[in-house]
Design a protein around this motif. Structure first.
Motif, short mmCIF file in Angstrom:
data_model
loop_
_atom_site.label_atom_id
_atom_site.label_comp_id
_atom_site.label_asym_id
_atom_site.label_seq_id
_atom_site.Cartn_x
_atom_site.Cartn_y
_atom_site.Cartn_z
N GLY A 1 109.38 101.33 122.31
CA GLY A 1 109.88 102.16 121.24
C GLY A 1 109.05 102.03 119.98
N VAL A 2 109.36 102.89 119.03
CA VAL A 2 108.71 102.87 117.72
C VAL A 2 109.80 103.06 116.68
CG1 VAL A 2 107.04 103.97 116.19
CG2 VAL A 2 106.57 103.85 118.63
N SER A 3 109.81 102.18 115.68
CA SER A 3 110.80 102.29 114.61
C SER A 3 110.09 102.53 113.28
CB SER A 3 111.66 101.03 114.53
OG SER A 3 110.89 99.90 114.26
N VAL A 4 110.75 103.33 112.46
CA VAL A 4 110.22 103.68 111.14
C VAL A 4 111.33 103.38 110.13
CG1 VAL A 4 109.27 105.49 109.67
CG2 VAL A 4 108.78 105.48 112.12
N SER A 5 110.98 102.63 109.06
CA SER A 5 111.97 102.28 108.04
C SER A 5 111.36 102.40 106.65
CB SER A 5 112.47 100.84 108.26
OG SER A 5 111.40 99.92 108.14
N LYS B 1 118.59 101.78 102.90
CA LYS B 1 117.54 101.32 103.81
C LYS B 1 117.71 102.04 105.15
CE LYS B 1 117.38 96.72 101.71
NZ LYS B 1 117.49 95.26 101.95
N PRO B 2 117.15 103.26 105.29
CA PRO B 2 117.26 103.98 106.56
C PRO B 2 116.22 103.49 107.57
CG PRO B 2 116.12 105.32 104.95
CD PRO B 2 116.52 104.06 104.24
N SER B 3 116.59 103.56 108.84
CA SER B 3 115.69 103.17 109.91
C SER B 3 115.93 104.07 111.11
CB SER B 3 115.89 101.70 110.29
OG SER B 3 115.09 101.35 111.40
N VAL B 4 114.84 104.55 111.72
CA VAL B 4 114.91 105.43 112.89
C VAL B 4 114.04 104.83 113.98
CG1 VAL B 4 114.48 107.72 113.82
CG2 VAL B 4 115.33 107.47 111.48
N THR B 5 114.59 104.72 115.21
CA THR B 5 113.85 104.14 116.33
C THR B 5 113.86 105.12 117.50
OG1 THR B 5 114.46 101.88 115.68
CG2 THR B 5 113.70 102.21 117.93
N VAL B 6 112.71 105.37 118.01
CA VAL B 6 112.56 106.20 119.20
C VAL B 6 112.26 105.25 120.36
CG1 VAL B 6 111.28 108.06 120.32
CG2 VAL B 6 111.69 108.13 117.85
N GLY B 7 113.13 105.26 121.39
CA GLY B 7 112.98 104.31 122.47
C GLY B 7 113.06 104.95 123.84
N TYR B 8 112.47 104.24 124.80
CA TYR B 8 112.46 104.73 126.19
C TYR B 8 112.82 103.57 127.12
CZ TYR B 8 110.72 106.06 130.79
OH TYR B 8 110.61 106.31 132.14
N SER B 9 113.65 103.85 128.12
CA SER B 9 113.95 102.90 129.19
C SER B 9 114.07 103.69 130.49
CB SER B 9 115.25 102.14 128.90
OG SER B 9 116.36 103.02 128.82
N PRO B 10 113.56 103.17 131.62
CA PRO B 10 113.54 103.93 132.88
C PRO B 10 114.91 103.93 133.56
CG PRO B 10 112.54 101.79 133.18
CD PRO B 10 112.86 101.89 131.72
N ASN C 1 101.82 99.94 107.93
CA ASN C 1 102.27 100.65 106.74
C ASN C 1 101.68 102.05 106.75
OD1 ASN C 1 101.71 101.41 103.63
ND2 ASN C 1 103.56 100.16 103.81
N ALA C 2 102.58 103.06 106.66
CA ALA C 2 102.14 104.46 106.71
C ALA C 2 102.61 105.19 105.46
CB ALA C 2 102.67 105.14 107.96
N LEU C 3 101.72 105.98 104.90
CA LEU C 3 102.03 106.80 103.73
C LEU C 3 102.62 105.97 102.59
CD1 LEU C 3 103.54 109.94 105.54
CD2 LEU C 3 101.18 109.54 104.80
N ARG C 4 102.21 104.71 102.54
CA ARG C 4 102.51 103.79 101.45
C ARG C 4 103.96 103.32 101.41
NH1 ARG C 4 101.32 104.89 95.00
NH2 ARG C 4 101.91 102.78 94.27
N TYR C 5 104.91 104.17 101.76
CA TYR C 5 106.32 103.84 101.60
C TYR C 5 107.05 103.62 102.93
CZ TYR C 5 105.49 105.51 96.86
OH TYR C 5 105.01 105.70 95.60
N PHE C 6 106.37 103.79 104.05
CA PHE C 6 107.03 103.69 105.34
C PHE C 6 106.44 102.53 106.16
CE2 PHE C 6 107.54 108.06 104.01
CZ PHE C 6 108.87 108.31 104.30
N ASN C 7 107.34 101.79 106.81
CA ASN C 7 106.94 100.74 107.73
C ASN C 7 107.11 101.24 109.16
OD1 ASN C 7 106.39 98.79 105.69
ND2 ASN C 7 108.59 98.33 105.55
#
Length: 915
Positions: A549-553, A578-587, A479-485
């Motif tokens: 990856g890392v996802s933020v919702s 309910k917005p969600s953003v994911t930063v991902g990497y694959s080779p 949990n980041a900044l109280r409102y973000f997962n």
């Protein structure tokens, strides 16, 4: 001397009794007894021929003792017991001097004779209109005896009865009734609708009836159908026996025949086997076996096998040989009781057929409309301490239209639950490392594919595919900044195959034709060059893939409130985002190689065909495998996004002055991604989907759309449509363009949902009209009047499905505008249900519908039934196949072989209408 004093004491006792009755003023030689009086003949035994045990007696209304004639009269629910013999009737006369008892019904207050004698001896019993029985000789005479065993009623005329007349085994004997004018029937009426009438019969209650010459009698009228003799089992429980044909018929295609003749075999205490056959004179026949088994609190199941040989003689008129279709059907279902084992379970179903055996022979809607047959039989073992589950079994899929069969065996899976390895460590439960989790999955699978006509051949085994896959995923929720997962995640997967594809140029695909060159000399021109082909080669090979990856919702809320009771009852609106953003990497896997076998993940076409191969296209040795192939894209580092939306309304309910929350639109989602490593076409197409329902669930609406921010054009060289790096904003002035739009509207209308819609809540309603009528009659003793007309249609349902699609068609002419084409994929309405018109009339609509797309009726199937007490009349009709079945038959039971069938199979119907 002892007998002398015994008789003297008895005489003195009787003298005192007579003096006592005389002193009481009795002037008759009978003594009226009080209601509910009971006694025993031990008080009256004065003869050396008396019984070895006393006779006990009782009555409800009254009892008269005739001392002069040594008789006891019992009135009202009279009962006499002697050892194992019990006799009940409304009037019983016990002659204790001669050890004879007479029983008969007795008039009630209305003058109707009630209380027929009921005789029971050691568990064997029967009823009669009159009975005379000698306790000493154990013989008697009965009139109009009725013996009941399961569904068989044996009604005799004047009969002789012998208690314990035959020896059944070393320790027991059975009663025997020798009767004249008996009738055997399953009709419970005093004057049965039908039966087998015989002049002489020997009946052993609850065991066997032996009859002489007899004939079938219907409504009291003898028929020409005679039997020289017969043996009718009257024994409870299971026993081997002949199964009479369930249907006799004449088919123009198949000739005379009968269906359902066979034998029933009880195999042990828990298993039944039924073997039947359908036989016709032209060579058409089927062989069917059905097995059922059950162990209480352990398991239950059934197995079925059928072999069908159908001879179609339509081609004979054209001088051809008759067409013979052969096929088998196999079915097995097994269910384990939940109480059998806490961690182990075995069950499922197997369904298999060849050559459309059921579709060709059976006329039911289920058989005709089933396109895909599936099977699944699995063993599941859970390991609570390891928090994991192992599943292994067989899976099968068969397409009845194409004949393609796919069987996966063995198919084993092992998977764990979400495991938190650091949760039990000391410290605060809110520590971030205690939220770290992982899951492990593995699967071993072998797959066989082929056509149903060639499936059981060596080729199917040679082309079998098998492999193993396991993967592990890990994630962390913060949990980041109280409102973000914030959820970092990573996954790793390995796939192993026992066979891979080898690519080569096939010279057999080269096509040449003679020609003439520009100088007029003959030459050979190549019109088709060698094409790239592949074949399966055995050998272990594998590939690996991983991603991170890392996802933020988060969630956003928007509300609109209205004062008071709102506008027309609308008190407020709420929008949840309910917005969600994911930063991902694959080779990049295009240049990867398996370190075990040295097999490359991908091969350029130019390495296979240096002259005509496309350098931008790749093939993979892992193509068309059971676990798929590695991703063919280059190294990717991108951002994916999704936005889920929910719209709700608060509405004031005037009925109970409360507020109701109504979901206006459910799960409206927008998703896409952006590739940071791509040189062109960085933005993906945007997918929009959503669903909602109206009228309290009567109508379901599902919508899907695809929008593209780039232009698509037709490639004249490849003949395909592809995206180009030109945005719609720069080319056409709009940010995106619609590519496809798909919508589905389905309505399922039932009486229960109509009630809920108009009454506001579900209410109790009549589900069984016949049972409701019977209950009302018993409670009110009046004729039942239907108070709820909807109860008649409780089992009806109307379904309407509309599926439409809007597609963008890219113009093949440069500079021309694209067009949007509307297509209706499906538009059909369907009605099903059963209607109980009266207590005896019922109508069943198995399925009837209309397809507005093809403008045709979709397999209508109708039937009705008429209850004729012990008989039943049925009619079913499938007009699309031009088949029907009509029968008047005894209800299912011992005499259900008595049937008058008239029917037409689909082969005769097809020939009649020429299709």
């Amino acid at each position: 001397m002892t007998n002398f004093f015994s008789h003297l004491r008895t005489a003195a006792l009787l003298t005192c009794l007579l003096l006592l009755t005389s002193w009481a003023g009795a002037q008759v030689d009978s003594i009226p007894a009080k209601a509910g009086f009971a006694g025993t003949t031990a008080n009256y035994a004065i003869s050396e021929d008396s019984l070895v045990a006393p006779v006990e007696y009782s009555s409800r209304d009254s009892m008269d003792v005739d001392l002069v004639n040594q008789r006891i009269h019992l009135y009202g629910d009279a009962r006499v017991n002697y050892q194992e013999v019990t006799l009940e009737a409304n009037h019983i006369v016990l002659d204790y001097g001669q050890n004879i008892v007479n029983a008969e019904p007795w008039p009630d207050s209305s003058g109707t004779k009630v209380g027929d004698p009921r005789f029971s001896d050691g568990g064997q019993e029967f009823t009669a209109k009159g009975l005379t029985y000698n306790f000493k000789s154990r013989k008697g005479i009965v009139t109009e005896t009725v013996t009941t065993q399961d569904d068989v009623f044996v009604r005799g005329g004047k009969s002789k009865f012998v208690s314990g007349g035959i020896e059944t085994n070393d320790s027991s004997r059975s009663d025997v009734i020798y009767t004249e004018g008996a009738i055997f029937t399953s009709c419970s009426l005093d004057h049965p609708h039908f039966g087998i009438r015989t002049q002489r019969a020997k009946v052993v209650p609850n065991k066997l009836a032996i009859i002489g010459p007899s004939n079938l009698e219907i409504m009291g009228v003898p028929t020409p159908f005679w039997l020289p003799f017969g043996f009718l089992p009257l024994k409870s429980g299971r026993s081997s026996g002949l199964l009479f044909p369930s249907d006799y018929q004449y088919s123009p295609q198949w000739g005379f025949g009968f269906q359902g003749v066979g034998w029933f075999f009880p195999l042990g205490e828990h298993v039944n086997l039924t073997a039947t056959s359908d036989i016709y004179l032209n060579g058409t026949f089927t062989i069917n076996t059905a097995t059922s088994y059950r162990r209480r609190y352990k398991y239950s199941g059934s197995a079925n096998f059928s072999y069908r040989r159908l001879v179609d003689e339509t081609a004979i008129s054209e001088g051809l040989q008759p067409n013979v279709n052969q096929g088998i059907t196999l079915g097995w279902s097994h269910r384990q009781d939940q109480r059998a084992h806490p961690t182990f379970n075995f069950g499922g179903s197997i369904n298999f057929q060849t050559n459309l055996a059921d579709q060709r022979y059976l006329n039911t809607y289920e058989a005709a409309s089933t396109n895909i047959i599936r099977s699944a039989m699995n063993i599941t073992k859970s390991f609570p301490k390891l928090k994991s589950t192992l599943t292994a079994g067989l899976n099968h899929s068969q397409n009845n239209q194409t004949g393609a069969i796919t069987v996966s065996f063995p198919d084993a899976r092992f998977q764990t639950q979400t495991i938190y390895p650091f949760r039990k460590l000391p410290g605060s439960q809110r520590a971030w490392y205690k939220k770290l989790s992982f899951r492990y999955n593995s699967q071993l699978k072998t797959e066989f594919s082929g056509q149903d006509t060639t499936f059981f051949t060596q080729q199917t085994f040679d082309e079998a595919r098998y492999g193993f896959r396991h993967d592990v995923t890990t994630s962390l929720s913060l949990n980041a900044l109280r409102y973000f997962n914030v959820s970092p995640n990573a996954s790793y997967s390995e796939v192993y195959y026992g066979k891979t594809l080898e690519y080569f140029l096939d010279p057999s695909t080269i096509v040449t034709a003679p020609g003439i060159d520009e100088n007029g000399n003959p030459v050979v021109d190549t019109t088709s060059f060698a094409s790239i082909k592949s074949r399966l080669n055995p050998g272990l090979a594998s590939f690996r893939s991983y991603s991170a990856g890392v996802s933020v919702s988060t969630q956003l809320f928007g509300t609109i409130r209205m004062g008071g009771r709102g506008l027309f009852g609308l008190k407020g609106l709420r929008h949840v985002i309910k917005p969600s953003v994911t930063v991902g990497y694959s080779p990049d896997y295009r240049n990867a190689t398996d370190f075990i076998s040295g097999t490359p993940y991908f091969i350029r076409q130019t390495l296979i065909d240096p002259v005509r191969g496309n350098p931008d296209l790749f093939v993979t040795p892992f193509d068309n495998q059971i676990f798929g192939a590695p991703n063919s894209s280059e190294e990717r580092f991108g951002v994916s996004y999704s936005i889920a939306n929910l719209f709700e309304a608060k509405v004031y309910n005037r009925k109970d002055s409360t507020d109701n929350i109504i979901k206006l639109f459910q799960n409206i989602g927008v998703s896409g991604n952006y590739d940071l490593t791509a040189d062109t076409l960085k933005w993906s197409a945007i997918n929009v989907s959503g669903s909602t329902q109206f009228f309290k669930g009567l109508t379901q609406v599902s919508l899907r759309a695809n929008f593209d921010p780039y232009i698509s054009e037709f490639n004249t060289r490849t003949g395909a449509v592809r995206r180009i790096n030109t945005t719609t904003l720069s080319e056409r002035g709009v940010p995106v363009q619609l590519n496809t739009f798909n919508g589905t509207i389905s309505t399922n209308l039932t009486v229960a949902k109509i009630r809920e819609l108009f009454q506001g809540e579900e209410e109790e309603y009549v589900t069984d009209v016949v049972e409701e009528r019977r209950r009302r009659r018993e409670e009110e003793n009046t004729l039942f009047e239907e108070t709820d007309i909807l109860s008649l249609f409780e089992k009806f349902s109307i379904r309407h499905t509309l599926n439409y699609r809007l597609d963008r068609e890219v113009s093949t002419t440069p500079g021309a505008r694209d067009t949007l084409r509307f297509n209706t994929n499906a538009n059909s309405i369907e009605l099903r249900g059963a209607l109980q018109l009266t207590e005896n009339w019922s109508v069943n609509i198995g399925q009837i519908g209309y397809d507005f797309t093809s403008k045709s009726i979709t397999y209508p199937y109708l039937s009705f039934a008429r209850d004729l007490h012990c008989w039943e009349m049925r009619f079913s009709w499938a007009p699309q196949r031009n088949t029907y079945q009509f029968s008047i038959a005894v209800k299912p039971g011992t005499f259900d072989f008595l049937e008058v069938p008239i029917n037409q199979n689909r082969y005769d119907g097809r020939q009649q209408f020429g299709y």
